[in-house]
Design a protein around this motif. Structure first.
Motif, PDB file in Angstrom:
ATOM      1  N   GLU A  33       2.098  -2.228   8.228  1.00 56.52           N
ATOM      2  CA  GLU A  33       1.721  -3.225   7.223  1.00 56.52           C
ATOM      3  C   GLU A  33       2.511  -3.049   5.930  1.00 56.52           C
ATOM      4  O   GLU A  33       2.876  -4.035   5.277  1.00 56.52           O
ATOM      5  CB  GLU A  33       0.223  -3.137   6.953  1.00 56.52           C
ATOM      6  N   ARG A  58      -3.741  -7.109   6.889  1.00 62.00           N
ATOM      7  CA  ARG A  58      -3.530  -7.843   5.644  1.00 62.00           C
ATOM      8  C   ARG A  58      -2.168  -8.513   5.608  1.00 62.00           C
ATOM      9  O   ARG A  58      -1.946  -9.400   4.793  1.00 62.00           O
ATOM     10  CB  ARG A  58      -3.653  -6.877   4.450  1.00 62.00           C
ATOM     11  N   GLY A 259     -10.396  -7.324   4.635  1.00 61.19           N
ATOM     12  CA  GLY A 259     -10.157  -8.324   3.603  1.00 61.19           C
ATOM     13  C   GLY A 259     -11.206  -8.209   2.521  1.00 61.19           C
ATOM     14  O   GLY A 259     -12.293  -7.647   2.713  1.00 61.19           O
TER      15      GLY A 259
END
Length: 318
Positions: A33, A58, A259
């Motif tokens: 990520e 994400r 999130g």
């Protein structure tokens, strides 16, 4: 563009292949990520069930599912060390060796496409002894990722006077000695005994797998950094005998990989939010340490009794 402006390099296509354990998969997902957040295209390779159990992402990371071969003795649906008792990992190693074929198919297809789909780097875990050869056949550089500095650092401290022999020689020497190298704690040595037991269809011990993976890779990378392990990191670099890139500790994001606002209605989260400040002790036992309910209660009760016996009544409010 101004002649003095720095040249903007195109994004890279990177393939990351962790070992089948969440203690490896989760920090490597964090790495994936972070690379994706910098504009690189990242493919994260694992098995279907493992990918389904990863936390929400994400940033855009391509999840590549390779079917884990079924082998005798491996429970149905078992695809990680979390699914198999620690003393019955042999079938999982055999299935893992069988991933070489679907990985070859995946890489062949990726390299047969345009330049956008062709990987620039393949980052493999320490046990993927079959991956560097596949990468070399397709002229893609390969790097070995070390998820934790603990094992390498222990060997490095014990063998720092023999670092010029190279990691492969030291690993092979350790299979013939009965006592730990100078500086390695006995508990560490005893715990590493499994590294020299043949596993999987290849019949290789884990240390040999690490050696072959290292030999086939152009560079190494470690989930550590000189600021955190100043002496151990430099010794590990000398021992490995190849350029060593510090990845940092790769801690989870502040939201725990979720999130903003996700799982706020979860019963555990609601309970934690209702507790007074500094009233809850968090104990991390690792990513795969199952505890029986009675053991959890026993430990919690012991801690509560110790706290009651050592803190005078009213001292917390004083």
């Amino acid at each position: 563009m101004d002649a003095k402006s720095p040249k903007v390099l195109p994004p890279l296509r990177i393939v990351i292949c962790p070992w089948l354990a969440f203690g490896h998969m989760l920090p490597y997902l964090e790495l994936a990520e972070r690379l994706a957040s910098r504009g690189h295209r990242v493919s994260y390779v694992s098995t279907p069930r493992n990918l389904a159990r990863l936390p929400p992402r994400r940033h855009a990371v391509d999840l590549v599912a390779l079917q884990l071969p079924r082998v005798e003795g491996l429970p149905e649906g078992a695809e990680s060390t979390n699914d198999v008792p620690g003393d019955r990992l042999k079938p999982l190693w055999e299935a893992f060796d069988g991933l070489a074929a679907p990985f070859t198919e995946f890489l062949s297809a990726a390299c047969a496409g345009d330049e956008v789909s062709r990987p620039d780097w393949i980052l493999v875990d320490t046990f993927h002894h079959w991956a560097p050869a596949v990468a070399a056949a397709h002229r893609v550089p390969c790097a070995m990722l070390q998820p934790s500095a603990a094992t390498i650092a222990a060997w490095a401290f014990g063998a720092r006077d023999r670092a010029e022999l190279g990691a492969a020689s030291i690993f092979e020497q350790l299979t013939t000695v009965e006592e730990p190298p100078a500086g390695m704690p006995r508990y560490e040595w005893d715990g590493d005994a499994a590294l020299f037991t043949p596993v999987g269809t290849s019949g290789m011990w884990i240390a040999r797998r690490i050696t072959l993976t290292l030999e086939g890779c152009a560079i190494t990378a470690m989930r550590s950094c000189p600021e955190w392990e100043l002496h151990a990191f430099s010794h590990a670099a000398a021992l490995l005998g190849k350029p060593l890139v510090p990845l940092g500790l790769l801690p989870p994001s502040p939201d725990g990989g979720r999130g903003a606002g996700m799982n706020r209605d979860d019963a555990t989260v609601r309970w934690l939010d209702a507790q007074p400040p500094k009233s809850v002790v968090y104990v991390a036992l690792g990513s795969e340490v199952p505890l029986r309910v009675e053991l959890v209660h026993d430990r919690a009760g012991s801690w509560a009794r110790a706290r009651r016996d050592t803190i005078p009544l009213g001292a917390e409010e004083a």
